[in-house]
Design a protein around this motif. Structure first.
Motif, short mmCIF file in Angstrom:
data_model
loop_
_atom_site.label_atom_id
_atom_site.label_comp_id
_atom_site.label_asym_id
_atom_site.label_seq_id
_atom_site.Cartn_x
_atom_site.Cartn_y
_atom_site.Cartn_z
N TYR A 9 0.83 -1.19 0.00
CA TYR A 9 0.00 0.00 0.00
C TYR A 9 0.87 1.24 0.00
CZ TYR A 9 -3.47 -3.52 1.05
OH TYR A 9 -4.25 -4.63 0.98
N VAL A 10 1.47 1.55 1.11
CA VAL A 10 2.29 2.75 1.23
C VAL A 10 3.72 2.34 1.55
CG1 VAL A 10 2.70 4.88 2.51
CG2 VAL A 10 0.36 4.14 2.04
N MET A 11 4.66 2.97 0.86
CA MET A 11 6.08 2.82 1.20
C MET A 11 6.57 4.21 1.59
SD MET A 11 7.48 0.19 -1.72
CE MET A 11 8.85 -0.43 -0.73
N ALA A 12 7.36 4.26 2.65
CA ALA A 12 7.70 5.57 3.18
C ALA A 12 9.07 5.57 3.85
CB ALA A 12 6.65 6.01 4.21
N TRP A 13 9.59 6.75 4.00
CA TRP A 13 10.79 6.99 4.80
C TRP A 13 10.42 7.90 5.97
CZ3 TRP A 13 15.25 4.45 4.17
CH2 TRP A 13 15.50 3.85 2.93
N TYR A 14 10.89 7.53 7.13
CA TYR A 14 10.74 8.34 8.34
C TYR A 14 12.15 8.64 8.86
CZ TYR A 14 5.75 7.25 8.72
OH TYR A 14 4.39 7.15 8.50
N ARG A 15 12.22 9.60 9.76
CA ARG A 15 13.49 9.87 10.42
C ARG A 15 13.24 10.30 11.87
NH1 ARG A 15 15.35 15.39 7.20
NH2 ARG A 15 13.84 16.83 8.17
N GLN A 16 14.27 10.08 12.67
CA GLN A 16 14.19 10.47 14.07
C GLN A 16 15.53 11.02 14.51
OE1 GLN A 16 12.89 7.35 16.74
NE2 GLN A 16 12.29 8.84 18.29
N ALA A 17 15.50 12.29 14.89
CA ALA A 17 16.70 12.94 15.41
C ALA A 17 16.72 12.78 16.93
CB ALA A 17 16.71 14.41 15.02
N PRO A 18 17.88 12.86 17.55
CA PRO A 18 17.97 12.72 19.01
C PRO A 18 17.05 13.69 19.72
CG PRO A 18 20.16 12.67 18.05
CD PRO A 18 19.22 13.03 16.94
N ASN A 64 2.06 6.94 -2.03
CA ASN A 64 0.72 6.42 -1.80
C ASN A 64 0.40 5.31 -2.79
OD1 ASN A 64 0.37 8.21 0.27
ND2 ASN A 64 -0.77 9.70 -0.95
N PRO A 65 -0.67 4.55 -2.56
CA PRO A 65 -1.04 3.47 -3.48
C PRO A 65 -1.27 3.94 -4.91
CG PRO A 65 -2.21 3.20 -1.43
CD PRO A 65 -1.50 4.52 -1.34
N ASP A 66 -1.70 5.20 -5.08
CA ASP A 66 -1.93 5.70 -6.43
C ASP A 66 -0.65 6.25 -7.06
OD1 ASP A 66 -3.44 8.95 -5.48
OD2 ASP A 66 -1.51 8.00 -4.99
N GLY A 67 0.47 6.09 -6.37
CA GLY A 67 1.74 6.55 -6.89
C GLY A 67 2.09 7.98 -6.51
N LYS A 68 1.17 8.68 -5.85
CA LYS A 68 1.42 10.05 -5.47
C LYS A 68 2.52 10.11 -4.42
CE LYS A 68 -0.77 14.18 -3.56
NZ LYS A 68 -2.02 14.77 -3.02
N GLN A 69 3.41 11.05 -4.60
CA GLN A 69 4.50 11.24 -3.65
C GLN A 69 4.15 12.39 -2.71
OE1 GLN A 69 7.66 12.08 -6.35
NE2 GLN A 69 7.74 10.00 -7.16
N VAL A 70 4.39 12.16 -1.44
CA VAL A 70 4.11 13.17 -0.42
C VAL A 70 5.40 13.43 0.34
CG1 VAL A 70 2.77 13.73 1.62
CG2 VAL A 70 1.72 12.42 -0.23
N TYR A 71 5.71 14.70 0.54
CA TYR A 71 6.95 15.08 1.22
C TYR A 71 6.68 15.97 2.42
CZ TYR A 71 9.30 13.49 -3.05
OH TYR A 71 9.76 12.73 -4.10
N ALA A 72 7.53 15.85 3.41
CA ALA A 72 7.50 16.82 4.50
C ALA A 72 7.95 18.16 3.94
CB ALA A 72 8.45 16.37 5.62
N ASP A 73 7.39 19.23 4.49
CA ASP A 73 7.74 20.56 3.99
C ASP A 73 9.25 20.82 4.07
OD1 ASP A 73 4.76 22.25 5.28
OD2 ASP A 73 5.11 21.13 3.43
N SER A 74 9.86 20.26 5.07
CA SER A 74 11.28 20.52 5.30
C SER A 74 12.20 19.91 4.24
CB SER A 74 11.69 20.00 6.69
OG SER A 74 11.46 18.61 6.77
#
Length: 118
Positions: free
Chosen positions: A31-40, A51-61
């Motif tokens: 369904y969804v493939m994503a990257w997350y991150r965690q800073a200290p 997204n499943p429809d191929g749409k890419q979503v990005y964090a504003d940063s």
């Protein structure tokens, strides 16, 4: 389901790095493939997802600097990161929302460190 992330490392401000994440196992549907991150000291945050429809979503940063892509045939997720900043320093995790044995769930990779020095 296993997610094996590779890439990452250390770079100076303005540099470029790429991450890849290979999914393996008896996956029925992705369904969804994503990257997350965690800073200290921070919570884990979404970096980008497909997204499943191929749409890419990005964090504003990271808009305009990061590019997420997916190789469906190989169930591989990529993240290309350009113009890196010290604020991008974090442990990056790939995540897969998929169904296995008829059950949908979220699976996580082991995390890979990205360090951007000024």
């Amino acid at each position: 389901v296993q997610l094996q992330a590779s890439g990452g490392g250390s770079v100076q401000t303005g540099g470029f790095l790429s991450l890849s994440c290979a999914a393996s196992g008896t996956i029925q549907s992705i369904y969804v493939m994503a990257w997350y991150r965690q800073a200290p000291g921070n919570q884990r945050e979404l970096v980008a997802r497909i997204n499943p429809d191929g749409k890419q979503v990005y964090a504003d940063s990271v808009k305009g600097r990061f590019t997420i892509s997916r190789d469906n045939g190989k169930s591989t997720l990529l993240l290309q990161m350009a113009s890196l900043k010290p604020d991008d320093t974090a442990v990056y995790y790939c995540a897969l929302d998929c169904s296995v044995g008829g059950i949908r769930g979220m699976y996580w990779g082991q995390g890979t460190q990205i360090t951007v020095s000024s």
